[in-house]
Design a protein around this motif. Sequence first.
Motif, PDB file in Angstrom:
ATOM      1  N   UNK A  90     -17.591  14.923 -51.699  1.00 29.04           N
ATOM      2  CA  UNK A  90     -18.831  14.395 -51.117  1.00 29.04           C
ATOM      3  C   UNK A  90     -18.663  12.886 -50.948  1.00 29.04           C
ATOM      4  N   UNK A  91     -19.397  12.334 -50.011  1.00 32.20           N
ATOM      5  CA  UNK A  91     -19.294  10.902 -49.727  1.00 32.20           C
ATOM      6  C   UNK A  91     -19.535  10.069 -50.986  1.00 32.20           C
ATOM      7  N   UNK A  92     -20.500  10.452 -51.783  1.00 29.20           N
ATOM      8  CA  UNK A  92     -20.784   9.710 -53.012  1.00 29.20           C
ATOM      9  C   UNK A  92     -19.625   9.725 -53.986  1.00 29.20           C
ATOM     10  N   UNK A  93     -18.926  10.850 -54.053  1.00 26.41           N
ATOM     11  CA  UNK A  93     -17.760  10.948 -54.935  1.00 26.41           C
ATOM     12  C   UNK A  93     -16.632  10.039 -54.459  1.00 26.41           C
ATOM     13  N   UNK A 137     -22.387   2.151 -47.225  1.00 28.67           N
ATOM     14  CA  UNK A 137     -22.375   1.797 -45.793  1.00 28.67           C
ATOM     15  C   UNK A 137     -20.950   1.553 -45.309  1.00 28.67           C
ATOM     16  N   UNK A 138     -20.151   0.901 -46.126  1.00 27.08           N
ATOM     17  CA  UNK A 138     -18.752   0.642 -45.774  1.00 27.08           C
ATOM     18  C   UNK A 138     -17.984   1.953 -45.692  1.00 27.08           C
ATOM     19  N   UNK A 139     -18.219   2.827 -46.670  1.00 25.31           N
ATOM     20  CA  UNK A 139     -17.552   4.125 -46.679  1.00 25.31           C
ATOM     21  C   UNK A 139     -17.900   4.914 -45.431  1.00 25.31           C
ATOM     22  N   UNK A 140     -19.160   4.916 -45.066  1.00 21.68           N
ATOM     23  CA  UNK A 140     -19.616   5.648 -43.883  1.00 21.68           C
ATOM     24  C   UNK A 140     -18.878   5.172 -42.628  1.00 21.68           C
ATOM     25  N   UNK A 141     -18.733   3.872 -42.490  1.00 18.82           N
ATOM     26  CA  UNK A 141     -18.016   3.305 -41.349  1.00 18.82           C
ATOM     27  C   UNK A 141     -16.567   3.801 -41.322  1.00 18.82           C
ATOM     28  N   UNK A 142     -15.899   3.749 -42.459  1.00 20.81           N
ATOM     29  CA  UNK A 142     -14.496   4.151 -42.518  1.00 20.81           C
ATOM     30  C   UNK A 142     -14.316   5.653 -42.307  1.00 20.81           C
ATOM     31  N   UNK A 143     -15.216   6.452 -42.866  1.00 24.50           N
ATOM     32  CA  UNK A 143     -15.139   7.902 -42.646  1.00 24.50           C
ATOM     33  C   UNK A 143     -15.328   8.237 -41.172  1.00 24.50           C
ATOM     34  N   UNK A 144     -16.218   7.512 -40.519  1.00 26.22           N
ATOM     35  CA  UNK A 144     -16.436   7.724 -39.084  1.00 26.22           C
ATOM     36  C   UNK A 144     -15.162   7.426 -38.292  1.00 26.22           C
ATOM     37  N   UNK A 145     -14.464   6.368 -38.656  1.00 26.40           N
ATOM     38  CA  UNK A 145     -13.219   6.023 -37.963  1.00 26.40           C
ATOM     39  C   UNK A 145     -12.140   7.076 -38.201  1.00 26.40           C
ATOM     40  N   UNK A 146     -12.046   7.562 -39.425  1.00 29.78           N
ATOM     41  CA  UNK A 146     -11.063   8.613 -39.719  1.00 29.78           C
ATOM     42  C   UNK A 146     -11.404   9.909 -38.991  1.00 29.78           C
ATOM     43  N   UNK A 147     -12.681  10.221 -38.900  1.00 30.78           N
ATOM     44  CA  UNK A 147     -13.104  11.431 -38.177  1.00 30.78           C
ATOM     45  C   UNK A 147     -12.829  11.278 -36.679  1.00 30.78           C
TER      46      UNK A 147
END
Length: 117
Positions: A39-42, A52-62
């Motif tokens: 999960x994103x929190x994990x 917010x930073x994680x969300x940005x990076x996950x979007x780029x990887x996706x």
Amino acid sequence: METLDAVTALAALAQETRLSIFRTLVRAHAPKEDEGGLAAGEIAEALDVAPATLSFHLKELARAGLVTSRRQGRSIVYRADLSAMRDLTNFLLKDCCQGACGVIGTTARQRKAECVR
């Protein structure tokens, strides 16, 4: 894999946080699509990254096709797309040893023996 797809994937991984995210997801991988992942929190907790930073990076990887996601209850669980990484690796090593050795799926000893021939 097309060259532009490879460039997009490599660009996504050419950033320290995204590379760490991908490697973390690889460690959490499971054979079945509906298992494994984090999960994103994990992920945020494991890497000490702001949500917010994680969300940005996950979007780029996706966007690069390197991670997938699924909803699980109230969470979104992310997985490394190992088939995409395999395609990228195959693209990069396609002409290894001028095609004389099968690099992917072989041991280092097998590769050395085949390339020496």
